[in-house]
Design a protein around this motif. Structure first.
Motif, PDB file in Angstrom:
ATOM      1  N   PRO A 125      10.415 -32.299 -34.073  1.00 21.01           N
ATOM      2  CA  PRO A 125      10.352 -32.933 -32.736  1.00 21.01           C
ATOM      3  C   PRO A 125      11.699 -33.031 -32.044  1.00 21.01           C
ATOM      4  CG  PRO A 125       9.016 -34.157 -34.305  1.00 21.01           C
ATOM      5  CD  PRO A 125       9.787 -33.137 -35.100  1.00 21.01           C
ATOM      6  N   TYR A 126      12.787 -33.134 -32.811  1.00 24.69           N
ATOM      7  CA  TYR A 126      14.109 -33.286 -32.200  1.00 24.69           C
ATOM      8  C   TYR A 126      14.503 -32.053 -31.393  1.00 24.69           C
ATOM      9  CZ  TYR A 126      19.095 -34.190 -31.696  1.00 24.69           C
ATOM     10  OH  TYR A 126      20.359 -34.376 -31.181  1.00 24.69           O
ATOM     11  N   VAL A 127      14.090 -30.882 -31.835  1.00 20.72           N
ATOM     12  CA  VAL A 127      14.442 -29.648 -31.139  1.00 20.72           C
ATOM     13  C   VAL A 127      13.396 -29.255 -30.105  1.00 20.72           C
ATOM     14  CG1 VAL A 127      15.812 -28.811 -33.066  1.00 20.72           C
ATOM     15  CG2 VAL A 127      13.395 -28.232 -32.951  1.00 20.72           C
ATOM     16  N   THR A 128      12.380 -30.096 -29.921  1.00 23.43           N
ATOM     17  CA  THR A 128      11.371 -29.854 -28.907  1.00 23.43           C
ATOM     18  C   THR A 128      11.898 -30.287 -27.546  1.00 23.43           C
ATOM     19  OG1 THR A 128       9.641 -30.288 -30.545  1.00 23.43           O
ATOM     20  CG2 THR A 128       8.981 -30.300 -28.239  1.00 23.43           C
ATOM     21  N   SER A 129      11.507 -29.585 -26.509  1.00 21.85           N
ATOM     22  CA  SER A 129      11.949 -29.925 -25.156  1.00 21.85           C
ATOM     23  C   SER A 129      11.457 -31.310 -24.758  1.00 21.85           C
ATOM     24  CB  SER A 129      11.425 -28.884 -24.170  1.00 21.85           C
ATOM     25  OG  SER A 129      11.583 -29.322 -22.842  1.00 21.85           O
ATOM     26  N   PHE A 130      12.352 -32.088 -24.115  1.00 21.07           N
ATOM     27  CA  PHE A 130      11.967 -33.399 -23.618  1.00 21.07           C
ATOM     28  C   PHE A 130      10.832 -33.291 -22.596  1.00 21.07           C
ATOM     29  CE2 PHE A 130      15.822 -35.661 -25.161  1.00 21.07           C
ATOM     30  CZ  PHE A 130      15.188 -36.815 -25.579  1.00 21.07           C
ATOM     31  N   VAL A 131      10.887 -32.274 -21.763  1.00 24.83           N
ATOM     32  CA  VAL A 131       9.852 -32.096 -20.742  1.00 24.83           C
ATOM     33  C   VAL A 131       8.508 -31.806 -21.397  1.00 24.83           C
ATOM     34  CG1 VAL A 131       9.135 -30.707 -18.772  1.00 24.83           C
ATOM     35  CG2 VAL A 131      11.548 -31.325 -19.042  1.00 24.83           C
ATOM     36  N   LEU A 132       8.512 -30.908 -22.370  1.00 21.12           N
ATOM     37  CA  LEU A 132       7.270 -30.581 -23.068  1.00 21.12           C
ATOM     38  C   LEU A 132       6.714 -31.797 -23.798  1.00 21.12           C
ATOM     39  CD1 LEU A 132       5.190 -28.498 -23.997  1.00 21.12           C
ATOM     40  CD2 LEU A 132       6.734 -27.911 -25.881  1.00 21.12           C
ATOM     41  N   ALA A 133       7.587 -32.517 -24.507  1.00 18.39           N
ATOM     42  CA  ALA A 133       7.137 -33.713 -25.215  1.00 18.39           C
ATOM     43  C   ALA A 133       6.600 -34.760 -24.241  1.00 18.39           C
ATOM     44  CB  ALA A 133       8.288 -34.296 -26.032  1.00 18.39           C
ATOM     45  N   GLY A 134       7.259 -34.931 -23.090  1.00 16.94           N
ATOM     46  CA  GLY A 134       6.798 -35.897 -22.112  1.00 16.94           C
ATOM     47  C   GLY A 134       5.441 -35.543 -21.533  1.00 16.94           C
ATOM     48  N   LEU A 135       5.227 -34.265 -21.257  1.00 19.45           N
ATOM     49  CA  LEU A 135       3.928 -33.842 -20.717  1.00 19.45           C
ATOM     50  C   LEU A 135       2.809 -34.050 -21.720  1.00 19.45           C
ATOM     51  CD1 LEU A 135       4.979 -30.552 -18.880  1.00 19.45           C
ATOM     52  CD2 LEU A 135       4.313 -32.721 -17.824  1.00 19.45           C
ATOM     53  N   TYR A 141      -1.471 -40.474 -23.328  1.00 18.48           N
ATOM     54  CA  TYR A 141      -1.503 -41.858 -22.861  1.00 18.48           C
ATOM     55  C   TYR A 141      -2.495 -42.090 -21.720  1.00 18.48           C
ATOM     56  CZ  TYR A 141       2.586 -43.579 -25.454  1.00 18.48           C
ATOM     57  OH  TYR A 141       3.445 -44.008 -26.432  1.00 18.48           O
ATOM     58  N   GLU A 142      -3.043 -41.052 -21.134  1.00 17.04           N
ATOM     59  CA  GLU A 142      -3.928 -41.220 -19.986  1.00 17.04           C
ATOM     60  C   GLU A 142      -5.175 -42.017 -20.360  1.00 17.04           C
ATOM     61  OE1 GLU A 142      -4.724 -37.349 -18.489  1.00 17.04           O
ATOM     62  OE2 GLU A 142      -2.813 -37.185 -17.414  1.00 17.04           O
ATOM     63  N   ILE A 143      -5.834 -42.557 -19.343  1.00 18.46           N
ATOM     64  CA  ILE A 143      -7.017 -43.377 -19.573  1.00 18.46           C
ATOM     65  C   ILE A 143      -8.084 -42.608 -20.339  1.00 18.46           C
ATOM     66  CG2 ILE A 143      -8.878 -44.670 -18.453  1.00 18.46           C
ATOM     67  CD1 ILE A 143      -6.170 -46.026 -18.320  1.00 18.46           C
ATOM     68  N   ASP A 144      -8.238 -41.315 -20.024  1.00 16.80           N
ATOM     69  CA  ASP A 144      -9.202 -40.486 -20.742  1.00 16.80           C
ATOM     70  C   ASP A 144      -8.508 -39.569 -21.749  1.00 16.80           C
ATOM     71  OD1 ASP A 144      -7.902 -39.001 -18.869  1.00 16.80           O
ATOM     72  OD2 ASP A 144      -9.672 -37.923 -18.152  1.00 16.80           O
ATOM     73  N   GLY A 145      -7.283 -39.959 -22.178  1.00 16.29           N
ATOM     74  CA  GLY A 145      -6.542 -39.154 -23.134  1.00 16.29           C
ATOM     75  C   GLY A 145      -6.952 -39.408 -24.573  1.00 16.29           C
ATOM     76  N   MET A 146      -6.221 -38.785 -25.496  1.00 15.15           N
ATOM     77  CA  MET A 146      -6.590 -38.820 -26.899  1.00 15.15           C
ATOM     78  C   MET A 146      -6.494 -40.225 -27.493  1.00 15.15           C
ATOM     79  SD  MET A 146      -4.983 -36.644 -30.063  1.00 15.15           S
ATOM     80  CE  MET A 146      -3.544 -37.693 -30.181  1.00 15.15           C
ATOM     81  N   ILE A 147      -5.415 -40.952 -27.166  1.00 13.63           N
ATOM     82  CA  ILE A 147      -5.228 -42.280 -27.759  1.00 13.63           C
ATOM     83  C   ILE A 147      -6.333 -43.233 -27.308  1.00 13.63           C
ATOM     84  CG2 ILE A 147      -3.681 -44.267 -27.902  1.00 13.63           C
ATOM     85  CD1 ILE A 147      -1.338 -42.371 -27.672  1.00 13.63           C
ATOM     86  N   THR A 243      12.457 -38.236 -20.242  1.00 16.67           N
ATOM     87  CA  THR A 243      11.133 -38.756 -20.556  1.00 16.67           C
ATOM     88  C   THR A 243      10.579 -39.585 -19.406  1.00 16.67           C
ATOM     89  OG1 THR A 243      11.796 -38.846 -22.884  1.00 16.67           O
ATOM     90  CG2 THR A 243       9.809 -40.034 -22.265  1.00 16.67           C
ATOM     91  N   ILE A 244      11.415 -40.428 -18.814  1.00 15.16           N
ATOM     92  CA  ILE A 244      10.972 -41.285 -17.710  1.00 15.16           C
ATOM     93  C   ILE A 244      10.666 -40.443 -16.473  1.00 15.16           C
ATOM     94  CG2 ILE A 244      11.696 -43.135 -16.154  1.00 15.16           C
ATOM     95  CD1 ILE A 244      13.283 -44.292 -18.471  1.00 15.16           C
ATOM     96  N   TYR A 245      11.475 -39.452 -16.206  1.00 18.55           N
ATOM     97  CA  TYR A 245      11.265 -38.592 -15.038  1.00 18.55           C
ATOM     98  C   TYR A 245       9.931 -37.865 -15.131  1.00 18.55           C
ATOM     99  CZ  TYR A 245      12.113 -34.973 -11.545  1.00 18.55           C
ATOM    100  OH  TYR A 245      12.011 -34.142 -10.457  1.00 18.55           O
ATOM    101  N   VAL A 246       9.597 -37.380 -16.319  1.00 18.30           N
ATOM    102  CA  VAL A 246       8.375 -36.605 -16.495  1.00 18.30           C
ATOM    103  C   VAL A 246       7.146 -37.505 -16.558  1.00 18.30           C
ATOM    104  CG1 VAL A 246       7.143 -35.077 -18.092  1.00 18.30           C
ATOM    105  CG2 VAL A 246       9.560 -34.701 -17.622  1.00 18.30           C
TER     106      VAL A 246
END
Length: 304
Positions: A125-135, A141-147, A243-246
């Protein structure tokens, strides 16, 4: 003059010539990276300090206004709120990341086979893009998302992780912790490997349980590494932006509007580069103070 004296003088002359030659050779190899470091690190810092004493904006005239930007900053409620939000975020993110990194490092240290595979998987995860991780996490986290789907199967109503002001910072901290704990984990893992196993074996023979060995042996010997990890994670917390921007854009109702996001808005939304540079200088001073605290604690540990 004897041959031995001549030989000693030649050796001394050669030694001094070698000592003079080695630093020059090292400097030649370091010069490209040193040039880039000066151009993209030192000069922007000094340029930002100079810019903070102006009212520079794109496409217009500018003047030197002295310390007006700093007076404005300390009376700016947006700056004060963003600083408080950053402090709250750091208070959540840093303990979470350090605890997760320490726990995974200890688990990794206890693995007897496939250690390299687990280490690579945990570091991924550390080498994963922040933008990709944020998306990805924003979708989760969405209302109809996985969590929320999992919570629905458990009989719990949907939760607005990124819509509620009381949950947005912890939710963002979870994402950043998942993304960044791998680096601290490797540092702590290296610290654990440096602890002599004879200490732990002696404590086990004396009847100490796992918690006592961790509290009385592992933590004291790991303290310098822990201080370093806490400081670098605190610096990462104060610099959070991607993360906050995305994921939230500073919302809802600026509940995730951090100091770096305020700097971004002033510079690239309102084009007030003089005031944005002032916020950058304030952020630099905060990080500098944290670094000095790190050095103080490390010096105290080395003197102990």
């Amino acid at each position: 003059m004897t041959d031995q004296v001549r030989t000693d003088r030649r050796r001394t002359h050669a030694s001094w010539r070698q000592r003079f030659h080695d630093p020059i050779s090292a400097l030649i190899f370091l010069l490209p990276m040193l040039t880039l470091f000066i151009l993209f690190r030192f000069l922007p810092v000094f340029g930002s300090v100079g810019l903070s004493f102006t009212n520079y904006k794109i496409g217009g005239s500018w003047d030197v206004i002295g310390a007006e930007n700093y007076s404005r900053m300390f009376s700016d409620q947006v700056f004060l709120d963003s600083l408080w939000t950053t402090l709250l975020y750091a208070a959540i993110y840093v303990p979470m990341t350090v605890i997760v990194a320490l726990a995974t490092a200890m688990l990794l240290n206890s693995v007897l086979w496939g250690r390299a595979v687990f280490r690579g998987a945990l570091f991924l995860p550390y080498v994963t893009s922040f933008v990709l991780a944020g998306l990805i996490w924003r979708w989760m986290y969405e209302i109809d998302g996985m969590i929320n789907s999992i919570l629905g199967w458990l009989g719990t109503g949907p939760v607005g992780f990124l819509q509620e002001t009381s949950l947005v910072l912890p939710s963002l901290a979870v994402v950043s912790s998942w993304k960044g704990f791998g680096y601290s984990m490797l540092i702590l893992f290296a610290g654990l490997k440096s602890i002599p196993t004879s200490y732990l074996e002696a404590a086990r023979v004396d009847g100490a349980n796992a918690w006592q060995r961790f509290r009385m042996i592992v933590l004291p010997l790991l303290r310098p590494v822990m201080f370093f990890v806490v400081v670098i994670e605190t610096i990462a917390a104060f610099q959070v932006f991607d993360t906050i921007y995305v994921m939230t854009g500073g919302g809802p109702t600026r509940a995730s509007y951090t100091l770096v996001y305020a700097l971004y808005d002033q510079g690239f939304q309102f084009f007030d580069f003089g005031y944005a540079a002032t916020l950058g200088v304030a952020l630099f001073l905060i990080i500098l103070v944290i670094s000095l605290i790190q050095r103080r604690f490390l010096d105290r540990e080395s003197d102990a």
